[in-house]
Design a protein around this motif. Structure first.
Motif, PDB file in Angstrom:
ATOM      1  N   THR A  33      45.850 -43.126  21.705  1.00 56.21           N
ATOM      2  CA  THR A  33      46.114 -43.950  21.089  1.00 56.21           C
ATOM      3  C   THR A  33      44.746 -44.389  20.431  1.00 56.21           C
ATOM      4  O   THR A  33      44.595 -44.907  19.834  1.00 56.21           O
ATOM      5  N   ASP A  34      44.077 -45.055  21.192  1.00 55.83           N
ATOM      6  CA  ASP A  34      42.672 -45.618  21.577  1.00 55.83           C
ATOM      7  C   ASP A  34      41.476 -44.588  21.061  1.00 55.83           C
ATOM      8  O   ASP A  34      41.029 -44.146  21.819  1.00 55.83           O
ATOM      9  N   PRO A  35      40.959 -44.684  19.791  1.00 54.17           N
ATOM     10  CA  PRO A  35      39.759 -43.904  19.546  1.00 54.17           C
ATOM     11  C   PRO A  35      38.566 -44.476  19.987  1.00 54.17           C
ATOM     12  O   PRO A  35      38.330 -42.872  20.451  1.00 54.17           O
ATOM     13  N   ASP A  36      38.661 -45.119  20.237  1.00 54.65           N
ATOM     14  CA  ASP A  36      37.299 -45.897  21.299  1.00 54.65           C
ATOM     15  C   ASP A  36      37.514 -45.035  22.616  1.00 54.65           C
ATOM     16  O   ASP A  36      36.325 -44.549  23.404  1.00 54.65           O
ATOM     17  N   LEU A  40      34.850 -42.397  24.276  1.00 57.67           N
ATOM     18  CA  LEU A  40      34.176 -42.568  25.341  1.00 57.67           C
ATOM     19  C   LEU A  40      34.582 -41.103  26.776  1.00 57.67           C
ATOM     20  O   LEU A  40      33.471 -40.677  27.288  1.00 57.67           O
ATOM     21  N   GLU A  41      35.653 -41.403  26.680  1.00 55.07           N
ATOM     22  CA  GLU A  41      35.882 -40.248  27.506  1.00 55.07           C
ATOM     23  C   GLU A  41      35.580 -38.493  27.557  1.00 55.07           C
ATOM     24  O   GLU A  41      34.901 -38.008  28.114  1.00 55.07           O
ATOM     25  N   LEU A  42      36.022 -38.281  26.425  1.00 56.81           N
ATOM     26  CA  LEU A  42      35.099 -36.714  25.694  1.00 56.81           C
ATOM     27  C   LEU A  42      33.811 -36.937  25.863  1.00 56.81           C
ATOM     28  O   LEU A  42      33.644 -35.597  26.825  1.00 56.81           O
ATOM     29  N   THR A  58      23.815 -37.641  18.903  1.00 53.11           N
ATOM     30  CA  THR A  58      24.000 -36.131  18.201  1.00 53.11           C
ATOM     31  C   THR A  58      23.549 -34.404  18.906  1.00 53.11           C
ATOM     32  O   THR A  58      22.290 -35.081  18.886  1.00 53.11           O
ATOM     33  N   ASP A  59      23.881 -33.954  18.421  1.00 56.07           N
ATOM     34  CA  ASP A  59      23.985 -32.586  19.399  1.00 56.07           C
ATOM     35  C   ASP A  59      22.701 -31.857  18.214  1.00 56.07           C
ATOM     36  O   ASP A  59      22.447 -31.318  16.915  1.00 56.07           O
ATOM     37  N   SER A  60      21.588 -31.691  19.127  1.00 50.51           N
ATOM     38  CA  SER A  60      20.009 -31.346  18.525  1.00 50.51           C
ATOM     39  C   SER A  60      20.039 -30.209  18.640  1.00 50.51           C
ATOM     40  O   SER A  60      19.872 -29.209  17.256  1.00 50.51           O
ATOM     41  N   GLY A  61      21.288 -28.822  18.836  1.00 47.67           N
ATOM     42  CA  GLY A  61      21.773 -28.134  18.776  1.00 47.67           C
ATOM     43  C   GLY A  61      22.133 -26.895  16.916  1.00 47.67           C
ATOM     44  O   GLY A  61      22.133 -25.993  16.706  1.00 47.67           O
ATOM     45  N   GLY A  62      22.030 -28.349  16.286  1.00 49.10           N
ATOM     46  CA  GLY A  62      22.640 -27.934  14.895  1.00 49.10           C
ATOM     47  C   GLY A  62      24.349 -28.320  14.903  1.00 49.10           C
ATOM     48  O   GLY A  62      24.914 -28.387  16.141  1.00 49.10           O
ATOM     49  N   LEU A  63      24.575 -28.299  13.398  1.00 45.85           N
ATOM     50  CA  LEU A  63      25.468 -28.053  13.020  1.00 45.85           C
ATOM     51  C   LEU A  63      26.904 -27.496  14.561  1.00 45.85           C
ATOM     52  O   LEU A  63      28.194 -27.706  13.659  1.00 45.85           O
ATOM     53  N   SER A 333      28.444 -35.094  16.466  1.00 41.70           N
ATOM     54  CA  SER A 333      28.155 -36.692  16.281  1.00 41.70           C
ATOM     55  C   SER A 333      29.880 -37.463  16.791  1.00 41.70           C
ATOM     56  O   SER A 333      30.744 -36.780  16.022  1.00 41.70           O
ATOM     57  N   ALA A 334      29.450 -38.624  17.422  1.00 41.48           N
ATOM     58  CA  ALA A 334      30.803 -38.621  17.892  1.00 41.48           C
ATOM     59  C   ALA A 334      31.512 -39.432  17.127  1.00 41.48           C
ATOM     60  O   ALA A 334      32.301 -40.324  16.641  1.00 41.48           O
ATOM     61  N   ASP A 335      30.399 -40.195  16.487  1.00 37.34           N
ATOM     62  CA  ASP A 335      30.388 -40.698  15.094  1.00 37.34           C
ATOM     63  C   ASP A 335      31.097 -40.777  13.562  1.00 37.34           C
ATOM     64  O   ASP A 335      32.737 -41.721  13.949  1.00 37.34           O
TER      65      ASP A 335
END
Length: 379
Positions: A33-36, A40-42, A58-63, A333-335
């Motif tokens: 229910t709460d995106p933030d 955070l947990e993930l 962001t993962d430096s290993g690519g997409l 990317s978490a964003d």
């Protein structure tokens, strides 16, 4: 971390049963229910095994491509059941740029080998990639194979052929074989190739450019493509000849339905209908197929496509119906994921019930904690 997990698993947020019985939710599944809080947990969980990945990194290993340099991938998936905290090497393969086009192999390997006195099925598949499209169209990511699709195929097929003796499979196999499935953003068509034989019907959707690649890969692996959107003018006559030839040889050709679905066009139509106070309805002569499962695997990588994707999920998941959606994405990317969850949880069309599948049910990646998340949702 302990406090966050405790809140997510609190009794007042008990996970309901899947409305169409397709999923068995693991005990560590939670309502989102709460995106933030979810993000955070993930990412705190992921950081415990991948310190370079944090909530705003962001993962430096690519997409998430398996191999973005080879035009042809020959892959073999060993469907070895996971035991304990690890698993055997699940996926092996070689890549080639000069492998001749021919029929790929699908199903059980005739040379099934023994591991711990248990028969292990393996599935072999050949996938063509369009490297030129990836480079020439500036990020046309559907033209190459993504890691998460391969891991998801292995998870589903492993549980299908080797049901865990002491715990239910994440997907109910009796329901899955009767399910009509729609995949959004089918990419190379890997999931269509591997999952179509074990469900009632499979529709692979994407933009026109990618559907042509899906069609090639289906044919490369002995499957047919149905649907008028990607077939040439003389294809119906040719398909009838192929079916008659297969029938005379005692074979049954399995078709995957191809459908062009443009998320942006769906989103714009949704806005127009909301402006007129209307809901979606089929156009005259349009065959409206109700799906049991809408599958979106690694479709969240561009923030500008978040709203169109949410609108498309809503378009094919009627309120109060039997359809559920399964969104699977590799944690990069978490964003972008935060933007997606904010749009999904606040969808104005109707509230969603969103369940994050527990880590135990989603499995591991080659014996390590998985880098992905799976959300099952309905309205």
């Amino acid at each position: 971390m302990t406090e966050i997990a405790s809140r997510s698993s609190s009794p007042d947020r008990a996970v309901p049963k899947c409305p169409n019985g397709l999923f068995n939710f693991p005990l560590d599944s939670v309502i989102v229910t709460d995106p933030d809080e979810e993000i955070l947990e993930l990412y705190m969980n992921l950081a415990s095994t991948s310190p370079e990945i944090g909530p705003h990194q962001t993962d430096s290993g690519g997409l998430g491509f398996l191999d973005s340099t080879s035009s042809t991938l020959d892959l073999s998936l060993d469907l070895t059941p996971e035991t304990g905290s690890g698993s055997s090497e699940a996926i092996s393969g070689k890549t080639s740029t000069d492998v001749p086009i021919g029929h790929g192999r699908r199903g059980k390997n005739k040379n099934s080998r023994k591991v711990e006195d248990k028969s292990v099925d393996s599935v072999e598949v050949r996938i063509q990639q369009d490297i030129g499209m990836l480079k020439g169209r500036g990020g046309d990511t559907g033209s190459v194979l993504w890691r998460s699709s391969l891991h998801l195929a292995r998870l589903i097929l492993s549980q299908h052929h080797h049901r865990p003796p002491q715990s239910p499979t994440i997907i109910n196999p009796e329901f899955f074989k009767k399910a009509n499935i729609l995949e959004l953003g089918a990419g190379t068509g890997l999931l269509a190739i591997l999952l179509a034989p074990i469900c009632a019907s499979y529709t692979a959707s994407d933009r026109m450019e990618n559907l042509k690649l899906v069609k090639r890969n289906l044919e490369l692996n002995g499957l047919g493509a149905a649907g008028h959107t990607v077939l040439p003018d003389d294809s119906l006559h040719r398909k009838e000849k192929e079916k008659k030839a297969a029938k005379s040889n005692g074979e049954t050709r399995l078709d995957v339905r191809l459908e062009e679905i443009d998320w942006i066009a769906v989103s714009e139509e949704t806005k127009r209908q909301h402006g007129r106070g209307q809901s979606h309805h089929a156009h005259d002569g349009e065959e409206e197929l109700v799906y049991d499962l809408v599958l979106a695997v690694d479709c969240i990588y561009n923030e500008h496509l978040v709203r169109p994707l949410v609108d498309t999920l809503a378009r094919y998941c009627p309120v109060g119906g039997k359809t559920v959606v399964w969104v699977v994405v590799e944690l990069r990317s978490a964003d972008v994921l935060t933007t997606f969850l904010e749009a999904w949880t606040s969808d104005p069309s109707d509230p969603w019930t969103i369940v994050r599948l527990g880590e135990k049910g989603m499995g591991r990646w080659d014996g390590k904690r998985a880098r992905w998340v799976g959300w099952v949702a309905w309205r």
